[in-house]
Motif scaffolding. Structure first.
Motif, PDB file in Angstrom:
ATOM      1  N   TYR A   1     -27.894  -9.601 -16.806  1.00 37.14           N
ATOM      2  CA  TYR A   1     -28.919  -9.531 -15.754  1.00 37.14           C
ATOM      3  C   TYR A   1     -30.275  -9.295 -16.418  1.00 37.14           C
ATOM      4  O   TYR A   1     -30.430  -8.346 -17.196  1.00 37.14           O
ATOM      5  N   ASP A   2     -31.215 -10.166 -16.128  1.00 36.40           N
ATOM      6  CA  ASP A   2     -32.565 -10.059 -16.666  1.00 36.40           C
ATOM      7  C   ASP A   2     -32.542  -9.998 -18.193  1.00 36.40           C
ATOM      8  O   ASP A   2     -33.302  -9.246 -18.814  1.00 36.40           O
ATOM      9  N   GLY A   3     -31.637 -10.779 -18.790  1.00 37.98           N
ATOM     10  CA  GLY A   3     -31.546 -10.848 -20.237  1.00 37.98           C
ATOM     11  C   GLY A   3     -30.829  -9.694 -20.891  1.00 37.98           C
ATOM     12  O   GLY A   3     -30.738  -9.620 -22.118  1.00 37.98           O
ATOM     13  N   ARG A   4     -30.269  -8.783 -20.089  1.00 35.45           N
ATOM     14  CA  ARG A   4     -29.586  -7.617 -20.645  1.00 35.45           C
ATOM     15  C   ARG A   4     -28.106  -7.637 -20.287  1.00 35.45           C
ATOM     16  O   ARG A   4     -27.706  -8.194 -19.273  1.00 35.45           O
ATOM     17  N   ARG A   5     -27.312  -6.991 -21.134  1.00 44.21           N
ATOM     18  CA  ARG A   5     -25.889  -6.873 -20.847  1.00 44.21           C
ATOM     19  C   ARG A   5     -25.677  -5.927 -19.670  1.00 44.21           C
ATOM     20  O   ARG A   5     -26.345  -4.901 -19.553  1.00 44.21           O
ATOM     21  N   ALA A   6     -24.754  -6.280 -18.801  1.00 48.78           N
ATOM     22  CA  ALA A   6     -24.476  -5.456 -17.622  1.00 48.78           C
ATOM     23  C   ALA A   6     -22.991  -5.562 -17.271  1.00 48.78           C
ATOM     24  O   ALA A   6     -22.249  -6.340 -17.875  1.00 48.78           O
ATOM     25  N   THR A   7     -22.585  -4.798 -16.296  1.00 53.86           N
ATOM     26  CA  THR A   7     -21.227  -4.842 -15.785  1.00 53.86           C
ATOM     27  C   THR A   7     -21.285  -5.033 -14.275  1.00 53.86           C
ATOM     28  O   THR A   7     -21.980  -4.282 -13.578  1.00 53.86           O
TER      29      THR A   7
ATOM     30  N   VAL B   1     -20.576  -5.535  -4.133  1.00 57.79           N
ATOM     31  CA  VAL B   1     -20.775  -5.702  -5.572  1.00 57.79           C
ATOM     32  C   VAL B   1     -22.073  -5.036  -5.999  1.00 57.79           C
ATOM     33  O   VAL B   1     -23.040  -4.973  -5.228  1.00 57.79           O
ATOM     34  N   ALA B   2     -22.072  -4.516  -7.208  1.00 62.87           N
ATOM     35  CA  ALA B   2     -23.278  -3.958  -7.813  1.00 62.87           C
ATOM     36  C   ALA B   2     -23.227  -4.224  -9.303  1.00 62.87           C
ATOM     37  O   ALA B   2     -22.146  -4.223  -9.903  1.00 62.87           O
ATOM     38  N   LEU B   3     -24.376  -4.470  -9.904  1.00 59.37           N
ATOM     39  CA  LEU B   3     -24.473  -4.642 -11.348  1.00 59.37           C
ATOM     40  C   LEU B   3     -25.055  -3.374 -11.943  1.00 59.37           C
ATOM     41  O   LEU B   3     -26.101  -2.886 -11.477  1.00 59.37           O
ATOM     42  N   VAL B   4     -24.382  -2.822 -12.948  1.00 65.67           N
ATOM     43  CA  VAL B   4     -24.843  -1.604 -13.597  1.00 65.67           C
ATOM     44  C   VAL B   4     -25.069  -1.881 -15.078  1.00 65.67           C
ATOM     45  O   VAL B   4     -24.418  -2.748 -15.673  1.00 65.67           O
ATOM     46  N   ASP B   5     -26.008  -1.146 -15.675  1.00 61.89           N
ATOM     47  CA  ASP B   5     -26.267  -1.333 -17.104  1.00 61.89           C
ATOM     48  C   ASP B   5     -25.354  -0.438 -17.931  1.00 61.89           C
ATOM     49  O   ASP B   5     -24.462   0.224 -17.384  1.00 61.89           O
ATOM     50  N   ASP B   6     -25.585  -0.370 -19.231  1.00 64.87           N
ATOM     51  CA  ASP B   6     -24.715   0.402 -20.111  1.00 64.87           C
ATOM     52  C   ASP B   6     -24.786   1.899 -19.850  1.00 64.87           C
ATOM     53  O   ASP B   6     -23.886   2.648 -20.252  1.00 64.87           O
ATOM     54  N   ASP B   7     -25.844   2.351 -19.188  1.00 62.20           N
ATOM     55  CA  ASP B   7     -25.976   3.764 -18.855  1.00 62.20           C
ATOM     56  C   ASP B   7     -25.396   4.085 -17.484  1.00 62.20           C
ATOM     57  O   ASP B   7     -25.482   5.223 -17.024  1.00 62.20           O
ATOM     58  N   GLY B   8     -24.826   3.065 -16.826  1.00 65.96           N
ATOM     59  CA  GLY B   8     -24.241   3.286 -15.510  1.00 65.96           C
ATOM     60  C   GLY B   8     -25.230   3.243 -14.369  1.00 65.96           C
ATOM     61  O   GLY B   8     -24.885   3.595 -13.232  1.00 65.96           O
ATOM     62  N   LEU B   9     -26.467   2.826 -14.637  1.00 72.46           N
ATOM     63  CA  LEU B   9     -27.489   2.762 -13.588  1.00 72.46           C
ATOM     64  C   LEU B   9     -27.455   1.400 -12.908  1.00 72.46           C
ATOM     65  O   LEU B   9     -27.330   0.366 -13.565  1.00 72.46           O
ATOM     66  N   THR B  10     -27.575   1.392 -11.593  1.00 72.94           N
ATOM     67  CA  THR B  10     -27.538   0.147 -10.827  1.00 72.94           C
ATOM     68  C   THR B  10     -28.810  -0.656 -11.076  1.00 72.94           C
ATOM     69  O   THR B  10     -29.924  -0.162 -10.861  1.00 72.94           O
ATOM     70  N   VAL B  11     -28.656  -1.912 -11.527  1.00 72.09           N
ATOM     71  CA  VAL B  11     -29.813  -2.774 -11.788  1.00 72.09           C
ATOM     72  C   VAL B  11     -29.948  -3.876 -10.744  1.00 72.09           C
ATOM     73  O   VAL B  11     -31.013  -4.471 -10.598  1.00 72.09           O
ATOM     74  N   TYR B  12     -28.870  -4.149 -10.019  1.00 71.95           N
ATOM     75  CA  TYR B  12     -28.936  -5.182  -8.980  1.00 71.95           C
ATOM     76  C   TYR B  12     -27.800  -4.951  -7.997  1.00 71.95           C
ATOM     77  O   TYR B  12     -26.658  -4.703  -8.393  1.00 71.95           O
ATOM     78  N   ARG B  13     -28.156  -5.015  -6.709  1.00 73.19           N
ATOM     79  CA  ARG B  13     -27.149  -4.848  -5.663  1.00 73.19           C
ATOM     80  C   ARG B  13     -27.544  -5.695  -4.471  1.00 73.19           C
ATOM     81  O   ARG B  13     -28.494  -5.359  -3.755  1.00 73.19           O
ATOM     82  N   PRO B  14     -26.872  -6.841  -4.253  1.00 74.55           N
ATOM     83  CA  PRO B  14     -27.219  -7.707  -3.116  1.00 74.55           C
ATOM     84  C   PRO B  14     -27.104  -6.931  -1.811  1.00 74.55           C
ATOM     85  O   PRO B  14     -26.092  -6.274  -1.561  1.00 74.55           O
ATOM     86  N   THR B  15     -28.129  -7.019  -0.985  1.00 77.05           N
ATOM     87  CA  THR B  15     -28.102  -6.314   0.288  1.00 77.05           C
ATOM     88  C   THR B  15     -27.712  -7.221   1.440  1.00 77.05           C
ATOM     89  O   THR B  15     -27.160  -6.776   2.430  1.00 77.05           O
ATOM     90  N   VAL B  16     -27.999  -8.502   1.320  1.00 68.95           N
ATOM     91  CA  VAL B  16     -27.635  -9.463   2.344  1.00 68.95           C
ATOM     92  C   VAL B  16     -26.757 -10.520   1.685  1.00 68.95           C
ATOM     93  O   VAL B  16     -27.192 -11.232   0.805  1.00 68.95           O
TER      94      VAL B  16
END
Length: 274
Positions: A232-238, A255-270
Motif C-alpha cells: 500500500y502506497d509503496g510500502r509492505r502491509a498486511t 478488511v483493513a490494511l495494517v503496516d509492520d507496526d500494526g497501524l491501520t493504513v487503509y480501511r474501505p468504508t464503502v
C-alpha cells in the motif's frame, strides 16, 4: 491483602495513561467506534462530536491517572466509575454496533470482542480494591509483585499488543507448518472461509493491493481473521479480513490494511456490492 490493594493505583494509572496516549495520538479512531451512534441520540451531528468526546475521555483518563499517582482516594473512586463506563460502552458496541472497533488504546481494526470487555472488567476488578487502600502505592512493598501478573493479564487481553507477542508466535507456527494444515476452532474448513473472502466486496476493494495467498488465519470472538501479504502506497502491509461465523453474506466481510507496526493504513468504508 492490604499491600495488594495499595499497589493497584500504580498499575491503573499506567494503563489509563497508555489508553489516553492512544486516543490523543489517533483521534480519528473515534469515528470507527460506536461513539457516533451513541452520540446521535443526543445530537444530530454525532460523528463530528465523536472526536471531541474521544479526546475528552483521554483528558479524563490522564487526570485520574495523576490522582492515582498522587495517591488521592478520589482517584480510585473515579477509576471505578470510569471502568463501569468502559464496560457499559463496550457491551453496547458489541450488541448495537458489532462492526465497530474498540478504540480503547490506539489503532485497531478489530470489532469489539470478549477480550476487550474482559479487559475492561479486569480494570474494574483492580480499581475496586484500590478504593479500600489505606497506604500509598509506593509503600506497598511485596504487593507491587502482584502487578506483574496483572500487567501480563492486561497484555494478553489487549489486541493492540498482539503484534509484540502473539503475531511472532503465529509467524513461528506458519514457519513450522503449512498454513492450510488443519481447521480452526469452530471446524469450518479454511477453504470455505477463503471462498467467502473471494466473493466479498471487501476482497474486490483491495484485490489490486494483495501480493500473496492466505498467509495466516485465526478465530476470535465469533470471527475468523485471514491475512494476506499486501502493498500500500509503496510500502509492505498486511491485509486482514474479518469473516463473521454467524453471517454468511459476502457483505459481512470486513478488511483493513495494517503496516509492520500494526497501524491501520487503509480501511474501505464503502464496499460495492457489484
Amino acid at each position: 491483602m492490604e499491600h495488594v490493594a495499595a499497589a493497584q493505583p500504580l498499575l491503573i494509572a499506567l494503563i489509563l495513561t497508555w489508553s489516553a496516549y492512544g486516543k490523543l495520538t489517533s483521534p480519528d479512531q473515534a469515528t470507527r467506534t460506536a461513539l457516533p451512534r451513541l452520540l446521535s441520540f443526543v445530537t444530530a451531528d454525532g460523528e463530528a462530536r465523536a472526536i471531541t468526546a474521544y479526546r475528552t475521555v483521554a483528558v479524563l483518563e490522564i487526570l485520574i491517572a495523576l490522582l492515582l499517582l498522587a495517591s488521592w482516594a478520589i482517584g480510585a473512586v473515579a477509576a471505578v466509575a470510569l471502568s463501569v463506563g468502559f464496560v457499559g460502552f463496550l457491551i453496547y458496541s458489541k450488541v448495537v454496533v458489532p462492526e465497530a472497533s474498540c478504540g480503547c488504546a490506539g489503532k485497531s481494526a478489530r470489532p469489539v470482542g470478549n477480550r476487550a470487555i474482559a479487559r475492561a472488567l479486569l480494570l474494574l476488578a483492580t480499581s475496586a480494591p484500590a478504593t479500600f487502600a489505606t497506604a500509598n502505592w509506593w509503600s506497598a512493598g511485596t504487593g507491587l509483585l502482584v502487578l506483574v501478573v496483572e500487567a501480563a493479564a492486561f497484555a494478553v487481553l489487549s489486541a493492540e499488543l498482539d503484534r509484540y507477542w502473539l503475531l511472532p508466535i503465529r509467524r513461528l507456527r506458519i514457519g513450522l507448518s503449512h498454513p492450510y494444515a488443519g481447521t480452526a476452532s469452530d471446524h469450518t474448513p479454511l477453504v470455505a472461509t477463503q471462498r467467502r473472502v473471494l466473493l466479498s466486496p471487501a476482497y474486490r476493494a483491495v484485490d489490486g493491493l494483495l501480493r500473496s495467498d492466505i498467509h495466516d488465519y485465526w478465530d476470535d470472538d465469533g470471527w475468523r481473521f485471514v491475512s494476506y501479504a499486501a502493498r500500500y502506497d509503496g510500502r509492505r502491509a498486511t491485509a486482514v479480513f474479518a469473516v463473521p461465523h454467524e453471517d454468511s453474506t459476502p457483505e459481512s466481510v470486513r478488511v483493513a490494511l495494517v503496516d509492520d507496526d500494526g497501524l491501520t493504513v487503509y480501511r474501505p468504508t464503502v464496499l460495492a456490492t457489484a
